[in-house]
Structure formats: C-alpha cells, structure tokens
Design an enzyme around this catalytic site. Structure first.
Site, PDB file in Angstrom:
ATOM      1  N   ASP A  45       0.867  -1.177   0.000  1.00 23.80           N
ATOM      2  CA  ASP A  45       0.000   0.000   0.000  1.00 23.80           C
ATOM      3  C   ASP A  45       0.901   1.224   0.000  1.00 23.80           C
ATOM      4  O   ASP A  45       2.110   1.117   0.260  1.00 23.80           O
ATOM      5  CB  ASP A  45      -0.936   0.002   1.220  1.00 23.80           C
ATOM      6  CG  ASP A  45      -2.232   0.771   0.944  1.00 23.80           C
ATOM      7  OD1 ASP A  45      -2.352   1.409  -0.124  1.00 23.80           O
ATOM      8  OD2 ASP A  45      -3.125   0.737   1.806  1.00 23.80           O
ATOM      9  N   ASP A  55      -1.350   4.693   7.682  1.00 25.92           N
ATOM     10  CA  ASP A  55      -1.810   5.864   8.426  1.00 25.92           C
ATOM     11  C   ASP A  55      -2.382   5.404   9.769  1.00 25.92           C
ATOM     12  O   ASP A  55      -1.637   5.232  10.740  1.00 25.92           O
ATOM     13  CB  ASP A  55      -2.825   6.622   7.565  1.00 25.92           C
ATOM     14  CG  ASP A  55      -3.335   7.886   8.223  1.00 25.92           C
ATOM     15  OD1 ASP A  55      -2.655   8.404   9.123  1.00 25.92           O
ATOM     16  OD2 ASP A  55      -4.428   8.369   7.852  1.00 25.92           O
ATOM     17  N   THR A  56      -3.692   5.156   9.830  1.00 21.83           N
ATOM     18  CA  THR A  56      -4.258   4.652  11.088  1.00 21.83           C
ATOM     19  C   THR A  56      -4.028   3.147  11.236  1.00 21.83           C
ATOM     20  O   THR A  56      -4.223   2.583  12.287  1.00 21.83           O
ATOM     21  CB  THR A  56      -5.773   4.888  11.147  1.00 21.83           C
ATOM     22  OG1 THR A  56      -6.395   4.090  10.139  1.00 21.83           O
ATOM     23  CG2 THR A  56      -6.112   6.358  10.970  1.00 21.83           C
ATOM     24  N   ARG A  57      -3.676   2.488  10.123  1.00 14.54           N
ATOM     25  CA  ARG A  57      -3.376   1.051  10.066  1.00 14.54           C
ATOM     26  C   ARG A  57      -4.627   0.176   9.980  1.00 14.54           C
ATOM     27  O   ARG A  57      -4.532  -1.053   9.956  1.00 14.54           O
ATOM     28  CB  ARG A  57      -2.507   0.648  11.283  1.00 14.54           C
ATOM     29  CG  ARG A  57      -1.724  -0.612  11.110  1.00 14.54           C
ATOM     30  CD  ARG A  57      -0.653  -0.772  12.156  1.00 14.54           C
ATOM     31  NE  ARG A  57       0.601  -0.195  11.711  1.00 14.54           N
ATOM     32  CZ  ARG A  57       1.718  -0.137  12.444  1.00 14.54           C
ATOM     33  NH1 ARG A  57       1.712  -0.633  13.684  1.00 14.54           N
ATOM     34  NH2 ARG A  57       2.818   0.385  11.971  1.00 14.54           N
ATOM     35  N   TYR A  65       0.112  12.716  -3.121  1.00 17.98           N
ATOM     36  CA  TYR A  65       0.855  11.886  -4.074  1.00 17.98           C
ATOM     37  C   TYR A  65       0.688  12.441  -5.501  1.00 17.98           C
ATOM     38  O   TYR A  65      -0.370  12.988  -5.830  1.00 17.98           O
ATOM     39  CB  TYR A  65       0.358  10.435  -4.000  1.00 17.98           C
ATOM     40  CG  TYR A  65       0.807   9.734  -2.738  1.00 17.98           C
ATOM     41  CD1 TYR A  65       2.095   9.234  -2.622  1.00 17.98           C
ATOM     42  CD2 TYR A  65      -0.052   9.605  -1.650  1.00 17.98           C
ATOM     43  CE1 TYR A  65       2.520   8.602  -1.457  1.00 17.98           C
ATOM     44  CE2 TYR A  65       0.353   8.979  -0.476  1.00 17.98           C
ATOM     45  CZ  TYR A  65       1.647   8.483  -0.391  1.00 17.98           C
ATOM     46  OH  TYR A  65       2.063   7.871   0.762  1.00 17.98           O
TER      47      TYR A  65
HETATM   48  P1  5GP Z   1      -5.263   3.716   7.068  1.00 14.24           P
HETATM   49  O1  5GP Z   1      -6.262   2.597   7.040  1.00 14.24           O
HETATM   50  O2  5GP Z   1      -3.870   3.298   7.407  1.00 14.24           O
HETATM   51  O3  5GP Z   1      -5.741   4.857   7.938  1.00 14.24           O
HETATM   52  O4  5GP Z   1      -5.239   4.364   5.642  1.00 14.24           O
HETATM   53  C1  5GP Z   1      -5.137   3.625   4.544  1.00 14.24           C
HETATM   54  C2  5GP Z   1      -5.526   4.405   3.314  1.00 14.24           C
HETATM   55  O5  5GP Z   1      -5.919   5.761   3.559  1.00 14.24           O
HETATM   56  C3  5GP Z   1      -4.342   4.499   2.443  1.00 14.24           C
HETATM   57  O6  5GP Z   1      -4.241   3.374   1.633  1.00 14.24           O
HETATM   58  C4  5GP Z   1      -4.638   5.745   1.652  1.00 14.24           C
HETATM   59  O7  5GP Z   1      -5.425   5.448   0.531  1.00 14.24           O
HETATM   60  C5  5GP Z   1      -5.421   6.622   2.575  1.00 14.24           C
HETATM   61  N1  5GP Z   1      -4.531   7.606   3.204  1.00 14.24           N
HETATM   62  C6  5GP Z   1      -4.174   7.666   4.491  1.00 14.24           C
HETATM   63  N2  5GP Z   1      -3.339   8.693   4.717  1.00 14.24           N
HETATM   64  C7  5GP Z   1      -3.145   9.296   3.520  1.00 14.24           C
HETATM   65  C8  5GP Z   1      -2.370  10.428   3.088  1.00 14.24           C
HETATM   66  O8  5GP Z   1      -1.664  11.096   3.865  1.00 14.24           O
HETATM   67  N3  5GP Z   1      -2.430  10.748   1.778  1.00 14.24           N
HETATM   68  C9  5GP Z   1      -3.198  10.064   0.878  1.00 14.24           C
HETATM   69  N4  5GP Z   1      -3.194  10.464  -0.391  1.00 14.24           N
HETATM   70  N5  5GP Z   1      -3.929   8.971   1.247  1.00 14.24           N
HETATM   71  C10 5GP Z   1      -3.908   8.594   2.551  1.00 14.24           C
END
Ligand code: 5GP
Length: 179
Positions: free
Chosen positions: A94, A98-100, A154
């Site tokens: 991935d 972020d939050t995982r 990105y």
């Molecule tokens: P998580 O489940 O770890 O919070 O986030 C997973 C998904 O959230 C990532 O695959 C991504 O698509 C989106 N995401 C989280 N943080 C960011 C960020 O800082 N920038 C972008 N473009 N997407 C993020």
C-alpha cells in the site's frame, strides 16, 4: 494535522528503489505482490521494476470523498483467491500506513486463505498512534520512509502535475530520513 506533504514521482521512485533493496537484503522472496487499491496500485507496479512478480489487486475503501475515515470495506476482491494465495508468500503493498485499519483488515482477510507468509511494504509510515494492529502472524514489515502525521499529496492525485512537482521540490527537505 499540519500542512500537506507534496511528493514527486522521482522522490517516490527513490523510496521504492531503497524499499525493494531492503526487502531483497532481508532475504524475503515473495511469490506474489498483492496491491491494495487504489493507492497501492502505482507503488506495486514500481516495486515490480525491482522485484518482478505477478500483481494481484484488492480494492478497499477507507476514506470518503472528504478524506474522513470510514471503516475499511471491500469494493473488489481477488477472484478465486484461495487458489492463488494458499501456500504462497505474499508481499502486500500500500502507499501509506496511516491509522493502520486498512492493513489490519487486509492482512486478516488474506490470512484466511492460508498463505505461507505475508509481509507488508508501504512507501510511507506515519508515526502516530494506530487504530489497527499488524497481526502477530506478520513477521516482516517494510516502510520506505517514516514521516510525521501529515496528509501526503501523491503525484498520481495531482490535477496540475507541474504545480505539484514545484511544491514537492519545496517540501523535499521536510521528508524524514529513509527507514
Ligand atoms: P489507514 O487505514 O492506514 O488509515 O489508511 C489507509 C488508506 O488511507 C491508504 O491506503 C490511503 O489510501 C489513505 N490515506 C491515508 N493517509 C493518507 C495520506 O496522507 N495521503 C493520501 N493520499 N492517502 C492517505
């Protein structure tokens, strides 16, 4: 949460190159890459330049259109997944941890298909309290760069790539050291 961090394709490619080198140096030899879509699609393809493997994809939606966190849910999953993943070594890719919650969700789902091993590779790991966990069965976790808790812009999300790259050059010095 602070300002956005703009990253160029060149910065990301360098991160991918060092990430792939670390995976190889670690002796991990996956059989297949599984990309979490859509954010993991382009990173997975870039990793394939260095670790040439078939790429399978899973579609997960974790954020709504206002970047507000939702529970991860499947919007697409690998057809005949058991046949393709059972007994295989998976590199799950991935763009960002972020939050995982997305990683925990995908890892748990993939593990139900009895892979031989599942490792995680993300371009960016945000150093912050996590809502999800990397399950114990995951022994290898690779992050290209550890960064503070900022929203990463990105290049594949840019509507004006020239403006984006100008901003990326300015914020280059703000990126953390490569992990
Ligand atoms: P998580 O489940 O770890 O919070 O986030 C997973 C998904 O959230 C990532 O695959 C991504 O698509 C989106 N995401 C989280 N943080 C960011 C960020 O800082 N920038 C972008 N473009 N997407 C993020």
């Amino acid at each position: 949460m602070g300002d956005k961090l703009y990253l160029s394709y060149r910065q990301i490619h360098r991160t991918v190159r060092s990430l792939a080198a670390r995976i190889k140096a670690d002796g991990f030899e996956p059989d297949v890459i599984v990309a979490i879509g859509t954010g993991g699609f382009i990173p997975a393809r870039m990793i394939k330049t260095y670790i040439d493997l078939p790429i399978l994809t899973v579609g997960i939606r974790a954020y709504d259109s206002n970047n507000q966190l939702e529970r991860p849910r499947k919007i697409q999953w690998i057809d005949e997944v058991e046949k393709k993943l059972t007994g295989k070594k998976i590199l799950l890719v991935d763009e960002v941890d972020d939050t995982r919650t997305t990683l925990e969700y995908c890892l748990t789902e993939l593990n139900s298909h009895s892979p031989a091993e599942t490792a995680v590779a993300v371009l960016h790991h945000k150093q912050k309290p996590k809502l999800g966990v990397i399950p114990n069965f995951v022994e290898r976790y690779y992050a290209g760069v550890d960064i503070e808790d900022v929203w990463i812009a990105y290049p594949w999300d840019a509507e004006d790539i020239d403006e984006h790259c100008d901003r990326a050059e300015l914020s280059e010095s703000a990126v953390g050291s490569e992990a």
